[in-house]
Design an enzyme around this catalytic site. Structure first.
Site, PDB file in Angstrom:
ATOM      1  N   SER A 151      -3.780  -6.537   5.007  1.00  0.00           N
ATOM      2  CA  SER A 151      -3.781  -5.371   4.369  1.00  0.00           C
ATOM      3  C   SER A 151      -5.163  -4.182   5.651  1.00  0.00           C
ATOM      4  CB  SER A 151      -4.678  -5.443   3.616  1.00  0.00           C
ATOM      5  OG  SER A 151      -5.587  -3.923   3.015  1.00  0.00           O
ATOM      6  N   GLN A 169      -6.793  10.486  -2.425  1.00  0.00           N
ATOM      7  CA  GLN A 169      -6.549   9.820  -3.907  1.00  0.00           C
ATOM      8  C   GLN A 169      -7.067   8.759  -3.620  1.00  0.00           C
ATOM      9  OE1 GLN A 169      -2.334   8.877  -0.811  1.00  0.00           O
ATOM     10  NE2 GLN A 169      -3.665   6.352  -1.096  1.00  0.00           N
ATOM     11  N   ARG A 198      -7.560  -3.142   5.113  1.00  0.00           N
ATOM     12  CA  ARG A 198      -8.589  -3.478   3.875  1.00  0.00           C
ATOM     13  C   ARG A 198      -9.510  -5.033   4.589  1.00  0.00           C
ATOM     14  NH1 ARG A 198      -7.148   0.133  -0.381  1.00  0.00           N
ATOM     15  NH2 ARG A 198      -8.534   1.928   0.069  1.00  0.00           N
ATOM     16  N   MET A 204      -1.292   5.065   6.170  1.00  0.00           N
ATOM     17  CA  MET A 204      -2.516   5.616   6.059  1.00  0.00           C
ATOM     18  C   MET A 204      -3.006   4.670   7.123  1.00  0.00           C
ATOM     19  SD  MET A 204      -4.361   6.136   2.147  1.00  0.00           S
ATOM     20  CE  MET A 204      -5.083   4.284   2.491  1.00  0.00           C
ATOM     21  N   GLY A 251       6.521  -0.571   0.571  1.00  0.00           N
ATOM     22  CA  GLY A 251       6.303  -1.388   1.046  1.00  0.00           C
ATOM     23  C   GLY A 251       5.234  -2.122  -0.822  1.00  0.00           C
ATOM     24  N   GLN A 291       2.947   1.782  -6.960  1.00  0.00           N
ATOM     25  CA  GLN A 291       3.130   2.375  -6.158  1.00  0.00           C
ATOM     26  C   GLN A 291       5.028   3.191  -5.868  1.00  0.00           C
ATOM     27  OE1 GLN A 291       1.079   4.453  -2.634  1.00  0.00           O
ATOM     28  NE2 GLN A 291       2.410   3.338  -1.355  1.00  0.00           N
ATOM     29  N   HIS A 307       2.534  -2.689   8.038  1.00  0.00           N
ATOM     30  CA  HIS A 307       3.777  -1.647   8.446  1.00  0.00           C
ATOM     31  C   HIS A 307       4.489  -1.566   9.015  1.00  0.00           C
ATOM     32  CE1 HIS A 307      -1.128  -0.008   7.418  1.00  0.00           C
ATOM     33  NE2 HIS A 307       0.029   0.221   6.021  1.00  0.00           N
TER      34      HIS A 307
HETATM   35  P1  AMP Z   1      -1.422   1.938   3.220  1.00  0.00           P
HETATM   36  O1  AMP Z   1      -1.042   2.742   5.127  1.00  0.00           O
HETATM   37  O2  AMP Z   1      -1.852   0.860   3.528  1.00  0.00           O
HETATM   38  O3  AMP Z   1      -0.913   2.978   2.828  1.00  0.00           O
HETATM   39  O4  AMP Z   1      -0.114   1.354   3.176  1.00  0.00           O
HETATM   40  C1  AMP Z   1       1.691   2.246   3.729  1.00  0.00           C
HETATM   41  C2  AMP Z   1       2.751   1.041   3.481  1.00  0.00           C
HETATM   42  O5  AMP Z   1       2.555   0.328   4.374  1.00  0.00           O
HETATM   43  C3  AMP Z   1       3.266   1.411   1.739  1.00  0.00           C
HETATM   44  O6  AMP Z   1       4.548   1.490   1.767  1.00  0.00           O
HETATM   45  C4  AMP Z   1       1.679   0.322   1.554  1.00  0.00           C
HETATM   46  O7  AMP Z   1       2.628  -0.971   0.668  1.00  0.00           O
HETATM   47  C5  AMP Z   1       2.848  -0.831   2.818  1.00  0.00           C
HETATM   48  N1  AMP Z   1       2.470  -2.234   3.051  1.00  0.00           N
HETATM   49  C6  AMP Z   1       1.383  -2.314   3.438  1.00  0.00           C
HETATM   50  N2  AMP Z   1       1.030  -3.553   3.394  1.00  0.00           N
HETATM   51  C7  AMP Z   1       2.287  -3.647   3.701  1.00  0.00           C
HETATM   52  C8  AMP Z   1       2.386  -5.305   3.514  1.00  0.00           C
HETATM   53  N3  AMP Z   1       1.504  -6.716   3.797  1.00  0.00           N
HETATM   54  N4  AMP Z   1       3.356  -5.611   3.245  1.00  0.00           N
HETATM   55  C9  AMP Z   1       4.434  -4.648   3.290  1.00  0.00           C
HETATM   56  N5  AMP Z   1       4.263  -3.478   3.477  1.00  0.00           N
HETATM   57  C10 AMP Z   1       2.765  -3.235   3.273  1.00  0.00           C
END
Ligand code: AMP
Length: 289
Positions: free
Chosen positions: A192, A63, A194, A32, A154, A160, A39
């Site tokens: 994160s 979502q 966030r 996202m 991740g 998920q 990422h």
């Molecule tokens: P998101 O942008 O939060 O939807 O995350 C996109 C992808 O990045 C998902 O597969 C998450 O699990 C992965 N991800 C986000 N934060 C982390 C992290 N700290 N370590 C590993 N993967 C991550």
């Protein structure tokens, strides 16, 4: 080669068609945006396992539950481009909402992909009703658009990851799901998008989430297998400003919830979701027998 930003589905399809004609493999990293080191590790993994790599940057409206942070979610495409480029990504796919959902105003008309109820009646699925329907639907659309051979997810979003693996198996997607380790700050805080919302004092409180999980893992390694005792270890480590949404134990292989009266005999995921200063954070550790 520099990273190209593509906004249109048809344009991306043409590029992918060409790539496939050259017999090149394709890897996808769905995100996202507001890309960070977590990422980046996924993108680097993707680049190491495929000839051509796509990262999608799309804040997926379906979502988010009513009242969640869809409008506030950070959108930082220029900065994302730099991160993707540094990881070696070929294409950023950043469609508009209208491109992905031309009839979103008629939401009830949308064909959805939904995980089984019993796997969403726990953890994030329980507190964010409908969230994983939105995730599976957008991931299915991205899989159909990009047609990757591999896709990286991740372990931070552990529920998920489990549901996507199951969806790919159940619906026969010819795609290998690559689980990627959770990346943390040196402090232990899980990276994160966030985290950007956290004030300094929120961050100090948020740190106790990973601290609680590590304390549980340490106690487990020292021989405490009783879920109730491990639960209490977690609680005593959490700062008072951490509003716990859940602290749950599930089997790593089935994602079945483990009751507080149980004793752990096989690999278990211990996961927390909590709010700090209104910001929702998730984290987990694996307790390996
Ligand atoms: P998101 O942008 O939060 O939807 O995350 C996109 C992808 O990045 C998902 O597969 C998450 O699990 C992965 N991800 C986000 N934060 C982390 C992290 N700290 N370590 C590993 N993967 C991550």
């Amino acid at each position: 080669m520099s990273t190209v930003v593509i906004n249109k589905i048809d344009e991306l399809r043409d590029i992918i068609k060409n790539v496939k004609l050259q017999n090149k493999s394709v890897a996808l990293v769905p995100t996202m945006g507001c890309l960070h080191g977590g990422h980046k590790s996924l993108m680097e993994k993707a680049c190491s396992i495929a000839d051509f790599t796509v990262v999608s940057v799309f804040v997926n409206p379906i979502q988010f539950c009513p009242g969640e942070d869809y409008d506030q979610y950070p959108r930082t495409l220029d900065a994302d481009k730099l991160v993707a480029e540094s990881a070696g990504i070929d294409v950023i796919f950043a469609p508009s909402v209208n491109e992905m959902y031309p009839n979103l105003n008629k939401f009830s008309d949308l064909t959805m992909v939904a995980p089984p109820y019993e796997l969403t009646d726990i953890m994030c699925g329980k507190s964010r009703v409908g969230h994983f329907d939105g995730v599976e639907t957008v991931v299915t659309k991205l899989f159909n658009i990009v047609q990757p051979d591999k896709a990286c997810f991740g372990m931070k979003d552990i529920q998920q990851l489990f549901l996507i693996k199951k969806m790919v198996a159940d619906l026969n997607f010819p795609i290998e799901i690559i689980p990627c380790p959770l990346v943390r700050e040196e402090s232990g805080l899980a990276l994160s998008s966030r985290n950007k919302y956290l004030s300094d004092s929120d961050k100090t409180s948020a740190l106790t989430i990973s601290k609680a999980l590590f304390a549980i893992r340490d106690s487990f390694k020292l021989g405490i297998k009783d879920v109730k005792k491990l639960f209490d270890v977690g609680l005593t480590n959490l700062d008072k400003n951490v509003e716990l949404e859940y602290l749950e134990f599930v089997c790593e292989d089935s994602f079945k919830k483990i009751d507080s009266s149980d004793t752990i005999t096989k690999n278990v995921i211990c996961a927390i979701a909590a709010r700090v200063g209104g910001v929702r954070l998730i984290d987990n550790v694996i307790l390996e027998v």
